[in-house]
Enzyme design. Structure first.
Site, mmCIF file in Angstrom:
data_model
loop_
_atom_site.group_PDB
_atom_site.id
_atom_site.type_symbol
_atom_site.label_atom_id
_atom_site.label_comp_id
_atom_site.label_asym_id
_atom_site.label_seq_id
_atom_site.Cartn_x
_atom_site.Cartn_y
_atom_site.Cartn_z
ATOM 1 N N LYS A 237 0.841 -1.196 0.000
ATOM 2 C CA LYS A 237 0.000 0.000 0.000
ATOM 3 C C LYS A 237 0.877 1.247 0.000
ATOM 4 O O LYS A 237 1.819 1.353 0.800
ATOM 5 C CB LYS A 237 -0.858 0.043 1.264
ATOM 6 C CG LYS A 237 -2.141 -0.737 1.188
ATOM 7 C CD LYS A 237 -2.880 -0.530 2.510
ATOM 8 C CE LYS A 237 -4.319 -0.896 2.440
ATOM 9 N NZ LYS A 237 -4.990 -0.654 3.731
HETATM 10 C C1 E4P Z 1 -8.548 -0.445 3.568
HETATM 11 O O1 E4P Z 1 -7.541 -0.953 3.241
HETATM 12 C C2 E4P Z 1 -8.820 0.121 4.897
HETATM 13 O O2 E4P Z 1 -10.178 0.073 5.047
HETATM 14 C C3 E4P Z 1 -8.184 1.480 5.080
HETATM 15 O O3 E4P Z 1 -6.850 1.252 5.469
HETATM 16 C C4 E4P Z 1 -8.858 2.388 6.079
HETATM 17 O O4 E4P Z 1 -9.561 1.727 7.047
HETATM 18 P P1 E4P Z 1 -10.292 2.466 8.264
HETATM 19 O O5 E4P Z 1 -11.081 3.626 7.735
HETATM 20 O O6 E4P Z 1 -11.176 1.410 8.874
HETATM 21 O O7 E4P Z 1 -9.227 2.920 9.194
#
Ligand code: E4P
Length: 217
Positions: free
Chosen positions: A83
């Protein structure tokens, strides 16, 4: 639509792998911090447990450092997808790394224009943070639908991941919007299995079956 689990909790991952319907894992810095173990140790364990793609987040801020970090993380497993954040440096690093065949999940995308940049730079996955968008009064799935159309129209190779999932309704609307992947917390994954009509009907069958004589041999 593929289902990924958005977690770094190995117990949750074990249960989801065992279910037979899990396609992969996404993690982020908050999920890794919650696991309370050194990054490399937990990441390698998850990579080995999961047959599908596992996203690990690179935390460098400048593109030259991102490139170095991504290459290290990508070496931890053939199923590692790295990522990178939706920043100018993230897009630049993505454009360089995708040309070398390294698979990147461009994350924290909250607009179609950001998704366009991620697709142009060669992202394998574009993570649209639908739950966070909905939480501030945006319509996250509208951006997903428009992005899906754009990908079809221009023939981009990127797949859309629905991230920041908060409820089973996000999974339903992700499928309706044509998302390629939805990544869900374990609680939402577990909720997908249940329905009061299913539970009630099966309980009735079990009660009636106890009155039937004979066994299946
Ligand atoms: C996807 O990869 C995740 O949902 C992203 O890192 C953000 O997640 P969150 O909004 O639950 O922290």
């Amino acid at each position: 639509m593929k289902i990924f689990l958005d977690t770094a909790d190995v117990e949750e991952i074990k249960k989801a792998v065992d279910s037979g319907v899990l396609d992969g894992i996404t993690t982020n810095p908050s999920r890794i911090a919650k696991a309370g173990r050194p990054f490399e140790s937990i990441a390698r364990e998850i990579l080995a447990m999961v047959p599908g793609d596992v996203s690990l987040e690179a935390m460098s801020e400048k593109w030259p450092d991102m490139i170095k970090e991504v290459k290290v993380l990508a070496g931890w497993g053939n199923n590692a997808v790295i990522k990178l954040p939706m920043t100018r440096d993230g897009i630049k690093a993505l454009a360089i790394l995708s040309k070398e065949g390294i698979r990147i999940n461009l994350t924290m995308v909250a607009s179609q224009n950001q998704a366009l940049l991620a697709c142009k730079a060669g992202a394998t996955y574009v993570s649209i943070i639908v739950g966070r968008m909905d939480a501030i009064g945006m319509n996250g799935m509208e951006v997903v639908r428009d992005t899906k159309e754009m990908i079809k129209e221009y023939g981009f190779g990127s797949q859309i991941i629905i991230g920041s999932v908060r409820t089973p309704l996000h999974v339903l609307t992700a499928a309706r919007a044509g998302a390629d992947v939805v990544t869900v917390p374990y609680k939402v994954f577990d909720q997908l299995f249940g329905h009061p009509l299913t539970d009630g009907g099966l309980a009735q069958f079990e009660k009636d079956w106890s009155k039937v004589e004979g066994e299946v041999t």
